[in-house]
Design an enzyme around this catalytic site. Structure first.
Site, PDB file in Angstrom:
ATOM      1  N   HIS A 263       0.829  -1.223   0.000  1.00 39.71           N
ATOM      2  CA  HIS A 263       0.000   0.000   0.000  1.00 39.71           C
ATOM      3  C   HIS A 263       0.858   1.265   0.000  1.00 39.71           C
ATOM      4  O   HIS A 263       0.903   1.975  -0.976  1.00 39.71           O
ATOM      5  CB  HIS A 263      -0.994   0.060   1.175  1.00 39.71           C
ATOM      6  CG  HIS A 263      -1.942  -1.090   1.227  1.00 39.71           C
ATOM      7  ND1 HIS A 263      -2.814  -1.373   0.196  1.00 39.71           N
ATOM      8  CD2 HIS A 263      -2.154  -2.056   2.171  1.00 39.71           C
ATOM      9  CE1 HIS A 263      -3.525  -2.452   0.509  1.00 39.71           C
ATOM     10  NE2 HIS A 263      -3.137  -2.887   1.695  1.00 39.71           N
ATOM     11  N   ASP A 314      -4.827  -7.836  -3.786  1.00 35.71           N
ATOM     12  CA  ASP A 314      -5.143  -7.711  -2.368  1.00 35.71           C
ATOM     13  C   ASP A 314      -6.424  -8.446  -1.983  1.00 35.71           C
ATOM     14  O   ASP A 314      -6.438  -9.652  -1.869  1.00 35.71           O
ATOM     15  CB  ASP A 314      -5.188  -6.226  -1.978  1.00 35.71           C
ATOM     16  CG  ASP A 314      -5.134  -6.013  -0.477  1.00 35.71           C
ATOM     17  OD1 ASP A 314      -5.020  -7.019   0.258  1.00 35.71           O
ATOM     18  OD2 ASP A 314      -5.196  -4.863  -0.027  1.00 35.71           O
TER      19      ASP A 314
HETATM   20 ZN   LIG Z   1      -3.449  -6.933   2.212  1.00 33.40          ZN
END
Ligand SMILES: [Zn+2]
Length: 437
Positions: A263, A314
Site C-alpha cells: 500500500h 489484495d
Molecule cells: Zn493486504
C-alpha cells in the site's frame, strides 16, 4: 524442451513480430525475433506479454466480493465481515477456495501470486495437529492449478499498536511468538512453482520491538508488510512510539531490496525517501485501495525516489491485472491533474518484472534465464480492436486474455482455464465459507 511462437510480443518496450521462445524446465533458454515457427511450436496468437505478477493477495477475501456494498461503512467495518469468513476456513474448504481463486487469477492473466497469509490456527487459537495445515492447503492449491506461488507467511501477534491483546476473531492468526511462527513457517515445503517469504502483518499486529528478530529469522527471503494503509494506523504508531510505520521498519534495519511495503498510501516525505534510498519495493493495490476508501498513495514520488513499484489484487474484489495497471496511472492523473505519469514501459515493469522480483523470482523478461511465463492478449476484441500495438494492453481487460503459460506449460487456452469452469468452481467454494444473507 518446449518452444512457443508469438505472433507479436512486447520486448523491452518495443513490439516485435514472430518471436520464438525456447524453454527448458520452465526457464527461457533462447529468444529469437523474426523467426519462423517450427511445426511442433505452441503458437500464441495476438500480443504476448511477459507473465504478470500479482504481488499481494489474500485469497479468501474473494468470498466477500459483491457482498460488502449494502451498508456503507469504512475499512474497519469491512474488516468485521472479513473476519467472519476467516472464522469459517478449514484446510479442506480453503484448499477448494484457494484453488478456485488461483484459477480465476490464471485465467485473468496472472502467472504468479504472492499470497500474504495470516490465518494459521484453528478458530479457537489452538494449533492444527500437523501444524501448518492451512499453509499446506494453499501450496497444494497453487500446485494443482499451476499458478506460481510465493507463500508470504505472516506474523500476527497483537491487535493494535502499543501491545493490545488479540480480539477473539484474531486468535487463529497468531503463533504466539516469533520463534513459533518461524518454526511453523519453515515446516512447509513446496515444489518447482513454490517459494516462501516472510511477512509482518502490520505495525498493528507485531510489536516493533520484535521487528529485528523477525528480520534475523527471515534473511534471504522476501519480506513484506502492510504499511500505512489507513491514517488511523499512522496515528496509532505515532502515539505509541513517536515514529511512523515506515520509520519503525527502518529503525529495525528491515528496509532493503528484499522488503516490500504493501500500500504505502499515507506516507510522509521522509517515509518516501527512506523506502527509495533503501531500494525497497512498494506494492500498490489500486482496486482494493479504492474499494476500501484507503486513499491514493504517492506512486510517482516513490518511483522517483528509487522505490520499485509493483501491483497486487489484495482483497480480490477485482482480479484483473490490466485494471490494476490502469488504477496506478489513473489515480496519479486524478491526484496530479497530469496525464502520462508513468510510461508504458514503467507500467509493464510494475505489472511484471518488479512483481516477480518482489516475490523472489527472476521473471517478467523475454530473456535467457527468466522463468518462462507468458500471457497472450486478443488484439481484436471490442476493447482492444483498433488500438496501437504498443498500447493495446493498456486498453485490455482480463476478458481479453487468450493464452497463459506458466513455467513453460500452457495452462489457459482459448481464454479458458484447463482445469474447469472457473465460475462454477468459485460458486461451489464460496458457498462453503459464507452464509447467504
Ligand atoms: Zn493486504
Amino acid at each position: 524442451m518446449n518452444a512457443f511462437w508469438c505472433e507479436t510480443a512486447i520486448i523491452t518496450g518495443r513490439v516485435r513480430d514472430s518471436v520464438r521462445i525456447e524453454e527448458t524446465d520452465g526457464v527461457i533458454t533462447a529468444v529469437q525475433i523474426g523467426a519462423e515457427a517450427d511445426a511442433a511450436d505452441v503458437r500464441l496468437p495476438g500480443l504476448v506479454l511477459p507473465g504478470l505478477a500479482n504481488g499481494h493477495s489474500h485469497a479468501f477475501h474473494r468470498a466477500l466480493r459483491g457482498r460488502t456494498h449494502a451498508d456503507g461503512g469504512t475499512f474497519w467495518t469491512w474488516r468485521e465481515q472479513m473476519y467472519r469468513v476467516a472464522a469459517a476456513l478449514d484446510p479442506a474448504n480453503y484448499f477448494e477456495l484457494a484453488s478456485a481463486v488461483f484459477a480465476e487469477m490464471l485465467q485473468a492473466g496472472y502467472t504468479a501470486v504472492g499470497e500474504f497469509h495470516y490465518v494459521h490456527r484453528m478458530p479457537d487459537g489452538t494449533p492444527y495437529p500437523d501444524g501448518a495445515e492451512l499453509e499446506r492447503a494453499i501450496v497444494a492449491a497453487a500446485q494443482s492449478v499451476g499458478l506460481r506461488l510465493t507463500l508470504l507467511d505472516s506474523l500476527y501477534l497483537g491487535g493494535g499498536v502499543g501491545g493490545h491483546g488479540l480480539e477473539p476473531a484474531q486468535r487463529r492468526f497468531s503463533d504466539r511468538s516469533v520463534e513459533g511462527w518461524a518454526q511453523r513457517r519453515d515446516s512447509v515445503h513446496g515444489g518447482p512453482l513454490i517459494r516462501f517469504g516472510a511477512a509482518i502483518h502490520s505495525v498493528r499486529a507485531v510489536p516493533p520491538a520484535l521487528f529485528a528478530e523477525v528480520g534475523a529469522t527471515s534473511r534471504g527471503m522476501p519480506l513484506h508488510a502492510h504499511v500505512s494503509e489507513q491514517p488511523a494506523e499512522n496515528a496509532a504508531a505515532l502515539a505509541a512510539t513517536g515514529r511512523t510505520p515506515t520509520e519503525l521498519f527502518a529503525d529495525a534495519g528491515l528496509l532493503g531490496a528484499d522488503f516490500t511495503a504493501i500500500h504505502g498510501t499515507h506516507l510522509t516525505t521522509t517515509d518516501v525517501a527512506l523506502l527509495g534510498d533503501a531500494g525497497a519495493a512498494v506494492c500498490f493495490t489500486p482496486t482494493t485501495e479504492r474499494d476500501l476508501a484507503d486513499g491514493i498513495g504517492p506512486a510517482r514520488a516513490l518511483a522517483d525516489a528509487g522505490a520499485r513499484l509493483s501491483l497486487g489484487s489484495d482483497q480480490n474484489a477485482v482480479i484483473d491485472p490490466f485494471e490494476e495497471v490502469r488504477g496506478l496511472e489513473m489515480n496519479e492523473r486524478l491526484a496530479s491533474g497530469e496525464r502520462g505519469r508513468f510510461t508504458p514501459a514503467e507500467l509493464l515493469a510494475a505489472a511484471s518484472a518488479n512483481g516477480y522480483r518482489s516475490l523472489g523470482w527472476d521473471g517478467g523478461r523475454f530473456e535467457v534465464g527468466s522463468v518462462c511465463d507468458l500471457v497472450s492478449v486478443d488484439t481484436a476484441t471490442p476493447r482492444t480492436a483498433g488500438s496501437a500495438p504498443d498500447q493495446l494492453w493498456l486498453a485490455a481487460t482480463s476478458a481479453d486474455v487468450t493464452a497463459v503459460v506458466v513455467a513453460g506449460v500452457l495452462r489457459v487456452e482459448g481464454g479458458q482455464y484447463a482445469g474447469g469452469d472457473v465460475g462454477a468452481l468459485l460458486r461451489q467454494a464460496i458457498a462453503k465459507v459464507t452464509t447467504t444473507p
